[in-house]
Design an enzyme around this catalytic site. Structure first.
Site, PDB file in Angstrom:
ATOM      1  NE  ARG A  86      68.726  37.062  58.114  1.00  0.00           N
ATOM      2  CZ  ARG A  86      67.115  36.739  59.080  1.00  0.00           C
ATOM      3  NH1 ARG A  86      66.412  36.498  58.782  1.00  0.00           N
ATOM      4  NH2 ARG A  86      67.795  34.105  59.216  1.00  0.00           N
ATOM      5  CB  SER A 141      73.236  32.679  56.238  1.00  0.00           C
ATOM      6  OG  SER A 141      72.544  32.210  56.997  1.00  0.00           O
ATOM      7  CD  GLU A 184      71.800  37.058  56.125  1.00  0.00           C
ATOM      8  OE1 GLU A 184      71.157  36.111  55.264  1.00  0.00           O
ATOM      9  OE2 GLU A 184      71.936  36.538  57.949  1.00  0.00           O
TER      10      GLU A 184
HETATM   11  C1  LIG Z   1      78.549  32.435  62.325  1.00  0.00           C
HETATM   12  C2  LIG Z   1      77.602  33.740  62.237  1.00  0.00           C
HETATM   13  C3  LIG Z   1      76.495  33.405  62.725  1.00  0.00           C
HETATM   14  C4  LIG Z   1      75.061  33.763  62.128  1.00  0.00           C
HETATM   15  N1  LIG Z   1      74.330  33.377  62.563  1.00  0.00           N
HETATM   16  C5  LIG Z   1      72.385  34.402  62.133  1.00  0.00           C
HETATM   17  C6  LIG Z   1      71.014  34.149  62.451  1.00  0.00           C
HETATM   18  O1  LIG Z   1      71.196  33.164  62.356  1.00  0.00           O
HETATM   19  N2  LIG Z   1      70.310  35.020  61.813  1.00  0.00           N
HETATM   20  C7  LIG Z   1      71.255  36.423  61.275  1.00  0.00           C
HETATM   21  O2  LIG Z   1      70.266  37.332  61.491  1.00  0.00           O
HETATM   22  N3  LIG Z   1      72.530  37.107  61.480  1.00  0.00           N
HETATM   23  C8  LIG Z   1      73.422  35.895  61.645  1.00  0.00           C
HETATM   24  N4  LIG Z   1      74.638  36.215  61.871  1.00  0.00           N
HETATM   25  C9  LIG Z   1      75.065  38.015  61.299  1.00  0.00           C
HETATM   26  C10 LIG Z   1      75.527  38.507  62.346  1.00  0.00           C
HETATM   27  O3  LIG Z   1      75.854  37.605  63.095  1.00  0.00           O
HETATM   28  C11 LIG Z   1      73.548  39.200  62.495  1.00  0.00           C
HETATM   29  O4  LIG Z   1      73.954  40.117  61.826  1.00  0.00           O
HETATM   30  C12 LIG Z   1      74.469  40.638  63.373  1.00  0.00           C
HETATM   31  O5  LIG Z   1      73.654  40.997  63.944  1.00  0.00           O
HETATM   32  C13 LIG Z   1      75.772  41.713  63.131  1.00  0.00           C
HETATM   33  O6  LIG Z   1      75.757  42.386  64.010  1.00  0.00           O
HETATM   34  P1  LIG Z   1      77.054  43.159  64.540  1.00  0.00           P
HETATM   35  O7  LIG Z   1      77.320  43.644  65.795  1.00  0.00           O
HETATM   36  O8  LIG Z   1      78.089  42.388  64.044  1.00  0.00           O
HETATM   37  O9  LIG Z   1      77.546  43.700  63.264  1.00  0.00           O
HETATM   38  P2  LIG Z   1      78.168  45.050  62.081  1.00  0.00           P
HETATM   39  O10 LIG Z   1      78.602  43.034  61.268  1.00  0.00           O
HETATM   40  O11 LIG Z   1      79.588  44.957  62.725  1.00  0.00           O
HETATM   41  O12 LIG Z   1      77.493  45.807  61.138  1.00  0.00           O
HETATM   42  C14 LIG Z   1      76.823  45.317  60.618  1.00  0.00           C
HETATM   43  C15 LIG Z   1      76.281  46.412  59.385  1.00  0.00           C
HETATM   44  O13 LIG Z   1      75.391  47.431  60.443  1.00  0.00           O
HETATM   45  C16 LIG Z   1      75.871  48.600  60.571  1.00  0.00           C
HETATM   46  N5  LIG Z   1      75.797  48.743  62.136  1.00  0.00           N
HETATM   47  C17 LIG Z   1      76.585  48.104  63.138  1.00  0.00           C
HETATM   48  N6  LIG Z   1      75.681  48.855  64.147  1.00  0.00           N
HETATM   49  C18 LIG Z   1      75.205  49.707  63.588  1.00  0.00           C
HETATM   50  C19 LIG Z   1      74.392  51.058  64.564  1.00  0.00           C
HETATM   51  N7  LIG Z   1      73.811  51.125  66.380  1.00  0.00           N
HETATM   52  N8  LIG Z   1      74.109  51.417  64.261  1.00  0.00           N
HETATM   53  C20 LIG Z   1      73.988  52.109  62.694  1.00  0.00           C
HETATM   54  N9  LIG Z   1      74.288  51.429  61.875  1.00  0.00           N
HETATM   55  C21 LIG Z   1      75.808  49.993  62.664  1.00  0.00           C
HETATM   56  C22 LIG Z   1      77.205  48.781  60.255  1.00  0.00           C
HETATM   57  O14 LIG Z   1      77.714  49.713  59.640  1.00  0.00           O
HETATM   58  C23 LIG Z   1      77.010  47.622  58.771  1.00  0.00           C
HETATM   59  O15 LIG Z   1      76.346  48.045  58.203  1.00  0.00           O
HETATM   60  C24 LIG Z   1      75.441  35.727  61.563  1.00  0.00           C
HETATM   61  C25 LIG Z   1      77.332  36.273  61.334  1.00  0.00           C
HETATM   62  C26 LIG Z   1      77.657  34.856  62.331  1.00  0.00           C
HETATM   63  C27 LIG Z   1      79.470  35.000  61.781  1.00  0.00           C
END
Ligand SMILES: Cc1cc2nc3c(=O)[nH]c(=O)nc-3n(C[C@H](O)[C@H](O)[C@H](O)COP(=O)(O)OP(=O)(O)OC[C@H]3O[C@@H](n4cnc5c(N)ncnc54)[C@H](O)[C@@H]3O)c2cc1C
Length: 348
Positions: free
Chosen positions: A174, A248, A344
């Site tokens: 992570r 998580s 996380e």
């Molecule tokens: C129900 C559920 C289940 C999940 N299961 C998992 C799992 O199994 N495994 C796992 O690893 N994660 C899991 N996650 C967490 C999440 O889905 C992942 O971390 C996902 O990759 C986040 O993507 P996002 O586009 O929503 O990021 P965001 O929440 O929009 O951003 C996350 C971070 O990244 C930065 N960011 C986003 N995009 C960019 C970019 N293009 N350039 C620079 N910085 C950026 C943001 O500023 C922020 O700090 C889960 C979440 C939920 C709600």
């Protein structure tokens, strides 16, 4: 509404908007400014401006890994860079470049439908392609680093595009260089993945085999594994559309084998997995459950009854309430097990 923000900047800028639709926790924080960008030129225009917008920016994907603890006194930039293309191919692999604003699960389905193997275990993870390398997303024994080839990112100060190889990203559990050394310095604009033409199925983790059996899957395929993962995740994790959450909330702590041996003497049923030869990864959910938090609720902030690792917003909790709950959980785990839990989720 297109408004002119400064002499040089015209863009689709919204002011003082609620971020509730843009984060899966459903937190009702407000952003002073909000804009989407669907090209690198858009992004440059915003970052080139001489306005105060330059100084405080939050790059947003699907908002599924953030906890907003206050209003955001700057500009939220929602990434909508799209496009999926095959950029090269060799005997064993297909290299696919995806725009950072593509939805991750849709990208997985594209691979499954085309029989490109490697991401099926990562089905149904919310969020966008651009965030997948941020924390090296992982599930069911697979991480992004296993299929990662390279990415392109826009340097916010230098205003140029840089390429990052697998080594450059320094992926860990992570973790990546974008959460540490280069935090807030780059906007990831595209990611190229290296998918396999010949699948090598990974069903050893969690309940995949059990679910495949329950489904009556006659033979192993990427599609069957993807469906099994979708089924397991849907039954275990709260759907953010129903109950706000970010998956998580904490990482599984990694401790030395010596520390683990001590803990095991005191808590024989402790749940753990080997992590390399010298370390052990503890199941954070088990630690939290043992401290009595599973199913706990105060106001609208709570610890999900089916999985203690997931903190939830039952409706109108604010980010500080969820954060405070996480703080109390960290302290109680520290007290009972002398183990430090790390968040996380990105705290904003
Ligand atoms: C129900 C559920 C289940 C999940 N299961 C998992 C799992 O199994 N495994 C796992 O690893 N994660 C899991 N996650 C967490 C999440 O889905 C992942 O971390 C996902 O990759 C986040 O993507 P996002 O586009 O929503 O990021 P965001 O929440 O929009 O951003 C996350 C971070 O990244 C930065 N960011 C986003 N995009 C960019 C970019 N293009 N350039 C620079 N910085 C950026 C943001 O500023 C922020 O700090 C889960 C979440 C939920 C709600």
């Amino acid at each position: 509404m297109a408004i002119r923000q400064s002499e040089n900047l015209t863009m689709n800028l919204q002011q003082n908007i609620s971020l509730k639709p843009y984060n899966t926790f459903g937190i009702n924080s407000r952003a002073k400014y909000f804009s989407t960008f669907s090209s690198i030129e858009d992004l440059k225009e915003i970052l080139d401006s001489q306005s105060p917008l330059r100084n405080s920016q939050l790059i947003l994907g699907g908002g599924s890994n953030i906890l907003l603890t206050k209003d955001f006194d700057g500009i939220v930039l929602k990434n909508e860079l799209k496009g999926i293309e095959i950029v090269k191919e060799d005997a064993g692999h297909i290299y696919i470049k995806a725009g950072a604003g593509e939805n991750w699960h849709q990208f997985v389905l594209y691979c499954v439908n085309n029989n490109y193997a490697g991401v099926e275990n990562l089905s149904l993870i919310p969020g966008n392609v651009g965030a997948s390398p941020m924390q090296n997303i992982g599930a069911y024994g697979v991480e992004i680093k296993d299929v990662f080839y390279e990415l392109e990112a826009f340097h916010r100060e230098e205003k140029n595009i840089e390429k990052f190889s697998l080594q450059d990203c320094q992926f860990g559990y992570r973790e990546s260089v974008f959460k540490s050394k280069f935090k807030n310095q780059f906007v990831i604009t595209s990611v190229t993945y290296r998918l396999n033409k010949q699948p090598s199925f990974n069903t050893s983790y969690g309940a995949i085999n059990q679910e495949l059996e329950r489904m009556g899957a006659k033979e192993l395929s990427i599609r069957a594994i993807s469906q099994a993962v979708i089924n397991i995740r849907s039954s275990k994790l709260p759907d953010p559309k129903q109950i706000g959450n970010a998956g998580s909330f904490f990482k599984n702590p990694i401790i030395t084998n010596d520390q683990f041996d001590q803990l095991k003497k005191q808590f024989p049923s402790i749940v753990a997995f080997p992590s390399g030869s010298d370390h052990t990864k503890l199941a954070a959910g088990w630690l939290i459950e043992q401290c009595g938090w599973k199913g706990y609720r105060k106001g609208d902030a709570g610890c999900y009854p089916k999985q203690a690792l997931v903190l939830v917003n039952y409706g109108n909790a604010n980010g500080s309430e969820i954060f405070q709950l996480s703080e109390e959980i960290i302290q109680s785990v520290q007290k009972k097990f002398t183990v430090s839990l790390e968040r996380e989720v990105n705290i904003i």
